[in-house]
Write a protein that holds these residues in place. Structure first.
Motif, PDB file in Angstrom:
ATOM      1  N   ASP A 184     -46.766  49.745  59.532  1.00  0.00           N
ATOM      2  CA  ASP A 184     -46.052  50.416  60.621  1.00  0.00           C
ATOM      3  C   ASP A 184     -44.870  51.242  60.134  1.00  0.00           C
ATOM      4  OD1 ASP A 184     -47.802  49.294  62.401  1.00  0.00           O
ATOM      5  OD2 ASP A 184     -46.498  47.607  62.908  1.00  0.00           O
ATOM      6  N   ASP A 185     -44.535  51.112  58.854  1.00  0.00           N
ATOM      7  CA  ASP A 185     -43.393  51.842  58.306  1.00  0.00           C
ATOM      8  C   ASP A 185     -43.794  53.152  57.634  1.00  0.00           C
ATOM      9  OD1 ASP A 185     -40.940  49.851  58.487  1.00  0.00           O
ATOM     10  OD2 ASP A 185     -42.694  48.671  57.913  1.00  0.00           O
ATOM     11  N   PHE A 186     -45.107  53.425  57.584  1.00  0.00           N
ATOM     12  CA  PHE A 186     -45.632  54.653  56.987  1.00  0.00           C
ATOM     13  C   PHE A 186     -46.429  55.410  58.042  1.00  0.00           C
ATOM     14  CE2 PHE A 186     -44.680  52.098  53.369  1.00  0.00           C
ATOM     15  CZ  PHE A 186     -44.524  52.936  52.279  1.00  0.00           C
ATOM     16  N   SER A 187     -46.023  56.629  58.327  1.00  0.00           N
ATOM     17  CA  SER A 187     -46.738  57.471  59.291  1.00  0.00           C
ATOM     18  C   SER A 187     -47.350  58.658  58.548  1.00  0.00           C
ATOM     19  CB  SER A 187     -45.786  57.971  60.384  1.00  0.00           C
ATOM     20  OG  SER A 187     -46.444  58.861  61.253  1.00  0.00           O
ATOM     21  N   PHE A 188     -48.671  58.662  58.459  1.00  0.00           N
ATOM     22  CA  PHE A 188     -49.385  59.691  57.700  1.00  0.00           C
ATOM     23  C   PHE A 188     -49.276  61.042  58.395  1.00  0.00           C
ATOM     24  CE2 PHE A 188     -53.563  61.836  56.805  1.00  0.00           C
ATOM     25  CZ  PHE A 188     -53.294  62.140  55.478  1.00  0.00           C
ATOM     26  N   GLN A 189     -48.852  62.087  57.649  1.00  0.00           N
ATOM     27  CA  GLN A 189     -48.691  63.427  58.197  1.00  0.00           C
ATOM     28  C   GLN A 189     -49.826  64.371  57.789  1.00  0.00           C
ATOM     29  OE1 GLN A 189     -45.759  63.938  60.280  1.00  0.00           O
ATOM     30  NE2 GLN A 189     -45.999  61.727  59.998  1.00  0.00           N
ATOM     31  N   GLY A 190     -50.424  64.107  56.621  1.00  0.00           N
ATOM     32  CA  GLY A 190     -51.506  64.958  56.148  1.00  0.00           C
ATOM     33  C   GLY A 190     -51.491  65.064  54.632  1.00  0.00           C
ATOM     34  N   ILE A 191     -52.424  65.852  54.108  1.00  0.00           N
ATOM     35  CA  ILE A 191     -52.520  66.084  52.662  1.00  0.00           C
ATOM     36  C   ILE A 191     -51.629  67.267  52.303  1.00  0.00           C
ATOM     37  CG2 ILE A 191     -54.044  66.573  50.720  1.00  0.00           C
ATOM     38  CD1 ILE A 191     -54.544  63.880  52.059  1.00  0.00           C
ATOM     39  N   ALA A 192     -50.652  67.012  51.459  1.00  0.00           N
ATOM     40  CA  ALA A 192     -49.667  68.033  51.111  1.00  0.00           C
ATOM     41  C   ALA A 192     -49.853  68.509  49.663  1.00  0.00           C
ATOM     42  CB  ALA A 192     -48.254  67.491  51.306  1.00  0.00           C
ATOM     43  N   GLN A 193     -49.250  69.648  49.376  1.00  0.00           N
ATOM     44  CA  GLN A 193     -49.380  70.300  48.076  1.00  0.00           C
ATOM     45  C   GLN A 193     -48.002  70.441  47.437  1.00  0.00           C
ATOM     46  OE1 GLN A 193     -51.598  74.014  48.187  1.00  0.00           O
ATOM     47  NE2 GLN A 193     -50.228  74.956  46.676  1.00  0.00           N
ATOM     48  N   LEU A 194     -47.883  69.962  46.201  1.00  0.00           N
ATOM     49  CA  LEU A 194     -46.652  70.093  45.426  1.00  0.00           C
ATOM     50  C   LEU A 194     -46.907  71.084  44.296  1.00  0.00           C
ATOM     51  CD1 LEU A 194     -43.777  69.214  44.566  1.00  0.00           C
ATOM     52  CD2 LEU A 194     -44.843  67.312  43.335  1.00  0.00           C
ATOM     53  N   ASN A 195     -46.217  72.202  44.303  1.00  0.00           N
ATOM     54  CA  ASN A 195     -46.445  73.255  43.317  1.00  0.00           C
ATOM     55  C   ASN A 195     -45.633  73.043  42.039  1.00  0.00           C
ATOM     56  OD1 ASN A 195     -48.198  74.596  45.064  1.00  0.00           O
ATOM     57  ND2 ASN A 195     -46.555  75.829  45.960  1.00  0.00           N
ATOM     58  N   ASP A 196     -46.175  73.585  40.944  1.00  0.00           N
ATOM     59  CA  ASP A 196     -45.514  73.594  39.640  1.00  0.00           C
ATOM     60  C   ASP A 196     -45.277  72.197  39.071  1.00  0.00           C
ATOM     61  OD1 ASP A 196     -45.437  76.412  39.531  1.00  0.00           O
ATOM     62  OD2 ASP A 196     -43.639  76.426  40.804  1.00  0.00           O
TER      63      ASP A 196
END
Length: 251
Positions: A31-43
């Motif tokens: 309950d302490d983690f709310s999934f927002q989606g698959i994200a991209q970290l550049n470089d």
């Protein structure tokens, strides 16, 4: 590009914490983690080069690399979740915290928490991943986009089955002086991996086990001289039984 702000802290998971239904849930923090989606970290690029506490295995890490990309899960987390992550990641002794910018669905997310291994905790040679960690990363990578997911899993499998633990450098003095023993031990390691069922199906004989133990003990004492008759004959018997049983399993 729109910037997205949140009243809760944002956290970017690129390793075992992507396996949300694994330890995060079983440890009681779902309950302490709310999934927002698959994200991209550049470089940045993904690496399995964080030395585990046992000094024998590797954990996930990221490091800066121009034009590379790391994909992971973006979560909104509670303060309680951050305390849990600090403990799980060994902060501040093993990992440090960084604030990064990630991208999701055309939006820029700033001040996102990510854990990066401290420089003195990074492997100088490739260490293998443990069986449990391998399966956590495998499950967690299910939603990652292609071709990143395929490359991620290929690298993961190489680190799971492709290393003879401490001997990733084949130019060590031990390997140079004992190439036949190293070659056979490596073949056995790669064939059996961490598959207990395969080892059971192979029906390793007590003699095969005793020979392996004896040769290993001699190697650790730096007394393995394959120029002598006894260790050479032991190695030949071990190789013969291993090859015979492998052929039976493959037939």
């Amino acid at each position: 590009m729109a910037k997205r702000k949140s009243s809760k802290k944002l956290y970017f998971a690129y390793g075992s914490c992507m396996d949300y239904e694994g330890r995060v849930t079983t440890d009681g923090y779902a309950d302490d983690f709310s999934f927002q989606g698959i994200a991209q970290l550049n470089d940045y690029e993904f690496r399995l080069n964080k030395i585990a506490s046992d000094q024998m295995h590797a954990y996930a890490n990221i490091r800066k690399k121009s034009s590379s990309v790391v994909y992971g899960y973006l979560f909104e987390i509670s303060n309680r979740a951050e305390i849990y992550l600090d403990r799980r990641e060994g902060y501040p002794s093993h990992y440090t915290k960084k604030s990064v910018t990630v991208y999701l669905d055309g939006k820029e997310y700033t001040n996102v928490l990510v854990y990066v291994a401290k420089s003195n905790r990074v492997c100088q040679v490739q260490l293998p991943v443990s069986s449990s960690y391998f399966h956590e990363l495998l499950r967690g990578s299910e939603q990652l986009p292609e071709p990143y997911r395929t490359n991620f899993r290929s690298y993961l499998k190489d680190c799971y089955r492709g290393q003879l633990y401490h001997y990733s450098d084949e130019n060590t003095a031990f390997i140079q002086s004992n190439p036949e023993f190293y070659s056979l031990t490596r073949d056995m390691t790669l064939f059996l991996g961490n598959d207990n069922q395969l080892a059971e199906n192979m029906q390793i004989s007590p003699e095969m086990f005793r020979i392996m133990v004896k040769l290993t003990e001699m190697a650790f004492r730096n007394e393995l001289d394959l120029g002598h008759l006894i260790p050479r004959e032991l190695l030949k018997k071990l190789n013969h039984e291993f090859q015979s049983k492998k052929e039976l399993l493959n037939s």
